[in-house]
Each structure stands twice: as C-alpha cells, then as structure tokens.
Write a protein that holds these residues in place. Structure first.
Motif, PDB file in Angstrom:
ATOM      1  N   GLU A  28       0.822  -1.210   0.000  1.00 11.79           N
ATOM      2  CA  GLU A  28       0.000   0.000   0.000  1.00 11.79           C
ATOM      3  C   GLU A  28       0.855   1.260   0.000  1.00 11.79           C
ATOM      4  OE1 GLU A  28      -2.945   2.183   3.186  1.00 11.79           O
ATOM      5  OE2 GLU A  28      -3.064  -0.001   2.999  1.00 11.79           O
ATOM      6  N   MET A  29       1.993   1.202   0.688  1.00 11.73           N
ATOM      7  CA  MET A  29       2.867   2.362   0.800  1.00 11.73           C
ATOM      8  C   MET A  29       3.885   2.446  -0.333  1.00 11.73           C
ATOM      9  SD  MET A  29       3.523   2.295   4.952  1.00 11.73           S
ATOM     10  CE  MET A  29       4.221   3.938   5.055  1.00 11.73           C
ATOM     11  N   HIS A  43       5.284  10.831   1.028  1.00  9.58           N
ATOM     12  CA  HIS A  43       4.567  10.417   2.234  1.00  9.58           C
ATOM     13  C   HIS A  43       5.197   9.191   2.878  1.00  9.58           C
ATOM     14  CE1 HIS A  43       2.372   7.513  -0.468  1.00  9.58           C
ATOM     15  NE2 HIS A  43       2.429   6.772   0.629  1.00  9.58           N
ATOM     16  N   ASN A  44       6.059   8.468   2.159  1.00 13.43           N
ATOM     17  CA  ASN A  44       6.755   7.323   2.743  1.00 13.43           C
ATOM     18  C   ASN A  44       8.066   7.753   3.394  1.00 13.43           C
ATOM     19  OD1 ASN A  44       6.950   4.684   3.473  1.00 13.43           O
ATOM     20  ND2 ASN A  44       7.300   3.885   1.436  1.00 13.43           N
ATOM     21  N   ALA A  58       7.619   2.726   5.880  1.00 18.11           N
ATOM     22  CA  ALA A  58       7.120   1.358   5.769  1.00 18.11           C
ATOM     23  C   ALA A  58       7.925   0.392   6.636  1.00 18.11           C
ATOM     24  CB  ALA A  58       7.146   0.901   4.310  1.00 18.11           C
TER      25      ALA A  58
END
Length: 385
Positions: A28-29, A43-44, A58
């Motif tokens: 998902e990430m 965003h990761n 993650a």
C-alpha cells in the motif's frame, strides 16, 4: 514472579500472520508517483539512517505490526528488530488489531495442521492460508521440486516435542523490510520480510515473505504476497497455504552444479575470485548469479529455481536479522549457514552488536558448505581483499 511459558507454535503463527498483514501495508505504501519514475512519494519519507542505510516509514510500520503480533502471544520474549524501538513507536499501527488477530487465528490453524502432519503437507482439508480459488493440491505445479530419498529421509529432522518453553530461552529476530533501497527505487523483486525464532541459541522457525509475489508460487489467500516458512519446530518447510518445500540433488554434469549468488555491487575482489576458484575445481558453476537483498539471496538457497546453492559473503554487511529466518529453514532442508570461519551465528548478541562482522556463508547442502569453508580457511584469501 516467574514468566508464563510461551507456546512456540503460537509464536510461529504470530510470525507467519504478522508478515502477511505487514506485506499488505508495504504494498500500500509502495505506490509510485504519477510519472512512474519508480521513486516512492514523499509520504513514505525515504531517508538515510545514521549508518548511511536507507529507511522508509514502511520499515517502521511493518516492524510495529510484527512486534505487536508477537507480543499478543508473549510480552516476555526477547525481540531484536532492525529498526529502533523509539522510531518504531512513532509509527505504531493502531487500529489494526482486528485484522492482526483474524490473520493470527488462520495462521494458528495452519501451523497446528503442519505440526500434526507427517511433514508431507497432506490434509483432508485445504490449508487456512491457501489461495481461495485453488483446490487443495492445485499449487503442486509450483517451482517446488520433487523430493529425493536423500532429502526426505537422510536429512529429515524430528520436530520439536516440547512447544511450551520458558520465554527466557526465546529470541525473535525481525527484518521488517529487507531490501529497503530497492523498495525506495521501485525495484520490488528484492524486497522481503524476515522473521526468525531462536530457541536456546539455535534458530528453530523462520518466515520469509515476498510482499510482491514470487514467480512460480501461489499467493496467500487473496493477497499478493507469497510466504515460505518452517524449521525444526515443524520438522519441515512449506509454502504458506501450499505444499512442502524440498529439492533433489543435482547430477554430475557441469550444468547441474549449484550456482553462487552474489550482489552486483560486490561482483569483484575476494568474492568473485573465490567463486571462480570454486568453479575451477568443479564445485559450483563458474558464473555466479547477481542478486540483490540478503533475504532474496538466502531464499535462493531454499527455492533453487535456477540451481542456486551458495551465498558467499565473507565480510561485514549483514546482521543477525538478515539471516535468522533462512538459518532456520536451511537447517531443516539439510543446508547450513555460518560465518566465514564455519562458526554458527551468535544469536545472543544485542541489536547494537548484531552486525555479522565475519560475514555469511550459506549453502543448500551441508557437505558443500563444509568444502567451501575448508577451501576458504586453508587458502590466503584474506590477503586479496
């Protein structure tokens, strides 16, 4: 007050179920940007750790899920993860308890079925983690090869009889996202999740999860991940939801010889020279395979899709969490994993001391391993480094 005994089968189920949940989050990430450059979005939070290695959100989120699952079974076991507890706490995955526990109960049933079986993976019922659209034995077409008498009999080890143990005897090593640099660059084949359970200093159960699938092997349920697990705890190794892992011995032709796997960035110097030396002696094929990721390299020793048989890395660069899972699985398949001197890994070391300073030598076959260690230690290879 004495700690309550921990059930190793439940701990194995927690290890198995948690990597499946963590794999879903890792996928998902991993979404790439709209230009499809293969670079993960901000965003990761891709960044460098103090030691210069790459880390992402993650990594911490996945370790949080795994630790949470293990502590659901016991708060008293020793857990050694690659990521620091302080950073992991910042990325704690709250709100996933129901999903974690639901997957745990499925994995618990499968582990119990394996433990109570004859090691052949047979059952009158589909395994709980089997791909839902498949019949019980449909994944027999996987890349898992046929057993030979030598692997199914001579090398067979009895499963552990006593599964209720004092938690002080147990350690669990976690690499929540092995191959982070490849992951951050959108190269997902090298990405693995590794969990190894160690009892009295010896790995007894390992889980290797491939979040983005693995060619020739069916996925877990309706997910995209493929998971391999096993060890002396169960007396065998398996694909999650599928069949028993095993392999037959090669023939005598040069093309039947095992192949070495090495990192592309390390394809020179002592590593390449020693592999070439083994090739000249007819022990391995002369040309090694270039493979990224410690987890992927060790998995190649287990799956052997292209006759992989030796991972030779006689220097610092890996840590205990990189090898504990594969160490457990290789042991039950007749293989061996040690440092460059042939000594077993010291799993009593702390996170701060987890670096394998004397490297890793892993083989699918203990006899091959012994010969490689002998030739390396009797030579003057250190001088060429």
């Amino acid at each position: 007050m004495a700690s309550s005994a921990v059930n190793l089968l439940d701990l194995a189920a927690a290890s198995l179920s948690s990597v499946i949940v963590a794999a879903d989050l890792i996928r998902e990430m991993s979404t790439t940007d709209e230009n499809d450059t293969g670079v993960l979005p901000s965003h990761n939070n891709v960044r460098l750790k103090a030691d210069g290695s790459v880390v992402t959100d993650a990594d911490f989120a996945a370790q949080s899920i795994i630790v949470q699952s293990l502590q659901y079974v016991s708060n008293d076991i020793r857990i050694v993860g690659e990521e620091s507890e302080e950073e992991m706490a910042k990325k704690s995955m709250t709100g996933m308890e129901d999903k974690i526990q639901a997957m745990f109960h499925l994995a618990q049933k499968e582990i119990q079925m394996r433990y109570n079986s004859d090691g052949e993976g047979s059952s009158d019922l589909p395994f709980p983690l089997a791909q839902q659209r498949l019949a019980q034995n449909d994944d027999a077409t996987n890349a898992e090869t046929e057993a030979s008498p030598s692997t199914s009999q001579d090398r067979a080890l009895e499963k552990l009889k006593d599964c209720e143990v004092d938690p002080s005897r147990v350690s669990v090593f976690i690499d929540p996202l092995d191959g982070t640099k490849c992951y951050a660059e959108g190269e997902f084949d090298a990405v693995s999740i590794l969990v190894g359970i160690v009892l009295d200093g010896m790995p007894c159960f390992g889980v290797i999860c491939k979040p983005f699938g693995y060619a020739g092997h069916t996925t877990v349920m309706n997910t995209e991940c493929v998971v391999f697990y096993g060890g002396t705890l169960l007396g065998a190794a398996y694909t999650a939801g599928g069949s028993t892992l095993r392999y037959s011995l090669e023939g005598k032709l040069p093309e039947d010889l095992p192949r070495a796997v090495i990192s592309g960035s390390k394809a020179k110097g002592i590593i390449k020279e020693f592999v070439a030396h083994l090739g000249n002696k007819g022990i391995v094929q002369s040309e090694p395979l270039l493979v990224s990721g410690a987890g992927e390299k060790s998995l190649r020793m287990i799956i052997r899709s292209h006759k992989e048989g030796l991972w030779f890395y006689p220097k610092a660069g890996t840590s205990l969490w990189d090898v504990a899972a594969s160490d457990a699985i290789l042991r039950i398949l007749g293989g061996k994993l040690t440092d460059k001197n042939g000594k077993n890994m010291d799993y009593s070391r702390s996170q701060a001391e987890a670096l394998n300073r004397n490297g890793v030598v892993a083989c699918y076959d203990a006899t091959l391993h012994a010969e490689c260690i002998r030739l390396f230690t009797e030579g003057s290879w250190e001088a060429t480094e």
